[in-house]
Design a protein around this motif. Sequence first.
Motif, PDB file in Angstrom:
ATOM      1  N   UNK A  12       0.822  -1.207   0.000  1.00 30.62           N
ATOM      2  CA  UNK A  12       0.000   0.000   0.000  1.00 30.62           C
ATOM      3  C   UNK A  12       0.853   1.251   0.000  1.00 30.62           C
ATOM      4  N   UNK A  13       2.079   1.127   0.499  1.00 26.27           N
ATOM      5  CA  UNK A  13       2.929   2.307   0.624  1.00 26.27           C
ATOM      6  C   UNK A  13       4.366   1.964   0.262  1.00 26.27           C
ATOM      7  N   UNK A  14       5.125   2.990  -0.090  1.00 30.59           N
ATOM      8  CA  UNK A  14       6.577   2.917  -0.126  1.00 30.59           C
ATOM      9  C   UNK A  14       7.105   3.637   1.102  1.00 30.59           C
ATOM     10  N   UNK A  15       8.301   3.276   1.513  1.00 30.92           N
ATOM     11  CA  UNK A  15       8.952   3.936   2.637  1.00 30.92           C
ATOM     12  C   UNK A  15      10.105   4.787   2.114  1.00 30.92           C
ATOM     13  N   UNK A  16      10.038   6.075   2.352  1.00 30.82           N
ATOM     14  CA  UNK A  16      11.087   6.998   1.933  1.00 30.82           C
ATOM     15  C   UNK A  16      12.240   6.963   2.916  1.00 30.82           C
ATOM     16  N   UNK A  17      13.393   7.410   2.469  1.00 34.72           N
ATOM     17  CA  UNK A  17      14.601   7.363   3.295  1.00 34.72           C
ATOM     18  C   UNK A  17      15.201   8.751   3.438  1.00 34.72           C
ATOM     19  N   UNK A  18      15.574   9.099   4.666  1.00 36.92           N
ATOM     20  CA  UNK A  18      16.290  10.347   4.902  1.00 36.92           C
ATOM     21  C   UNK A  18      17.776  10.111   4.708  1.00 36.92           C
ATOM     22  N   UNK A  19      18.568  10.427   5.713  1.00 41.85           N
ATOM     23  CA  UNK A  19      19.997  10.114   5.687  1.00 41.85           C
ATOM     24  C   UNK A  19      20.218   8.955   6.641  1.00 41.85           C
ATOM     25  N   UNK A  20      20.533   7.766   6.129  1.00 43.95           N
ATOM     26  CA  UNK A  20      20.663   6.575   6.973  1.00 43.95           C
ATOM     27  C   UNK A  20      21.689   6.773   8.088  1.00 43.95           C
ATOM     28  N   UNK A  29      18.869  18.354  11.014  1.00 47.00           N
ATOM     29  CA  UNK A  29      19.105  18.343   9.570  1.00 47.00           C
ATOM     30  C   UNK A  29      18.007  19.108   8.841  1.00 47.00           C
ATOM     31  N   UNK A  30      16.812  19.136   9.421  1.00 53.26           N
ATOM     32  CA  UNK A  30      15.695  19.831   8.776  1.00 53.26           C
ATOM     33  C   UNK A  30      15.922  21.331   8.679  1.00 53.26           C
ATOM     34  N   UNK A  31      16.757  21.888   9.549  1.00 53.92           N
ATOM     35  CA  UNK A  31      16.974  23.342   9.549  1.00 53.92           C
ATOM     36  C   UNK A  31      17.564  23.830   8.227  1.00 53.92           C
ATOM     37  N   UNK A  32      18.693  23.242   7.737  1.00 55.60           N
ATOM     38  CA  UNK A  32      19.201  23.708   6.430  1.00 55.60           C
ATOM     39  C   UNK A  32      18.226  23.445   5.288  1.00 55.60           C
ATOM     40  N   UNK A  33      17.453  22.358   5.366  1.00 60.38           N
ATOM     41  CA  UNK A  33      16.462  22.110   4.324  1.00 60.38           C
ATOM     42  C   UNK A  33      15.389  23.194   4.322  1.00 60.38           C
ATOM     43  N   UNK A  83      10.232  15.558   1.722  1.00 60.87           N
ATOM     44  CA  UNK A  83      11.539  15.812   2.336  1.00 60.87           C
ATOM     45  C   UNK A  83      11.378  16.390   3.743  1.00 60.87           C
ATOM     46  N   UNK A  84      10.577  17.439   3.881  1.00 62.34           N
ATOM     47  CA  UNK A  84      10.381  18.026   5.208  1.00 62.34           C
ATOM     48  C   UNK A  84       9.544  17.103   6.087  1.00 62.34           C
ATOM     49  N   UNK A  85       8.660  16.299   5.478  1.00 57.58           N
ATOM     50  CA  UNK A  85       7.879  15.345   6.267  1.00 57.58           C
ATOM     51  C   UNK A  85       8.767  14.346   6.979  1.00 57.58           C
ATOM     52  N   UNK A  86       9.824  13.906   6.307  1.00 60.60           N
ATOM     53  CA  UNK A  86      10.748  12.955   6.925  1.00 60.60           C
ATOM     54  C   UNK A  86      11.533  13.596   8.058  1.00 60.60           C
ATOM     55  N   UNK A  87      12.135  14.765   7.782  1.00 55.42           N
ATOM     56  CA  UNK A  87      13.058  15.360   8.754  1.00 55.42           C
ATOM     57  C   UNK A  87      12.352  16.080   9.907  1.00 55.42           C
ATOM     58  N   UNK A  88      11.139  16.569   9.660  1.00 50.65           N
ATOM     59  CA  UNK A  88      10.422  17.273  10.729  1.00 50.65           C
ATOM     60  C   UNK A  88       9.486  16.355  11.509  1.00 50.65           C
ATOM     61  N   UNK A  89       8.841  15.422  10.817  1.00 50.01           N
ATOM     62  CA  UNK A  89       7.799  14.618  11.469  1.00 50.01           C
ATOM     63  C   UNK A  89       8.055  13.118  11.390  1.00 50.01           C
ATOM     64  N   UNK A  90       9.202  12.725  10.853  1.00 48.12           N
ATOM     65  CA  UNK A  90       9.536  11.311  10.690  1.00 48.12           C
ATOM     66  C   UNK A  90       8.432  10.566   9.939  1.00 48.12           C
TER      67      UNK A  90
END
Length: 311
Positions: A12-20, A29-33, A83-90
């Motif tokens: 039903x979904x894919x899982x996105x990856x931030x910085x492993x 890391x979200x701050x510079x983004x 991108x911000x969803x991963x780094x700000x809200x996991x």
Amino acid sequence: MSAVNETKFNPDVFLLTGIPGKEDVHLWISIPFCLVYVISIVGNSVILFIIKTDPSLHEPMYIFLSMLAITDLGISISTIPTILGIYLFNSREISLNACFTQLFFIHFLAKIESSMLLMMAFDRFIAICNPLRYASILTLPRIAKMGLVFVLRGVAVALPFPFLLKRFQYCRANVLSHSYCLHQDIMKLACADITVNNIYGLFITLITVWLDSLLIFLSYVMILKAVLSITSHTQCLRALNTCVSHLCAVLVFYMPEFSLTVIHRFWKGSSPLLQILLGYIYLLGPPLMNPIVYSVKSKHLRARIIKVFVK
């Protein structure tokens, strides 16, 4: 065991990856983004506002720049949620349809960006090599037609990507390599023969990005030939100076694009971190750098921007 390994299903979904390995500092890391997105959106919006409201900037070069700014805004907006969803809200999950929609817009806008850079190279070629016919060649109707052709080309080459991916079943390892969806990343998760996808992706890259870059290169070969024939050293430097901003934009866009394409298709053992960083530079670099470079190098544009903010 083999029966389990051969099980195929549509997740039903894919899982996105931030910085492993950096999950514990994702918030930092979200701050510079966030800064990159703010600068990109504000910078390109300011350029659009200045060009639209100042009649003296309604020239081919600035019209092309406004088209480039619109494309950069589109790229920024299409990647912000994931991108911000991963780094700000996991928030790593993305549905198949949302993922396919995002990859369409990313590939479509990337092809438009390449087209805009080609149009701007053509603009510089006419301005330097045939200045007396500049106004008669680059008329507003002709510019509009060129823009429409490249938009249709972008749609035509990017639209098949989601449909080519929808026909697949995907394995249990539904984890993507990036914080956003790309065709070349998703197709590797398919439990099927992806030869057609590989061939189509490579073919599209050749007839768009590689062809555009070749034409840009040939344009600059002819520009350099024309410039070197100018006897006045001052005029020669002045002519070359008008190309600096565009050359910077070309390098910022094509270098990560070529590197990422080569890594995905031919360098299977490359570092995942290198792929992730190149991916971010490929998508976030042009929207960030283009307004900065053009604002610094274009005296007319810089003067208008200063005038607006000084008021």
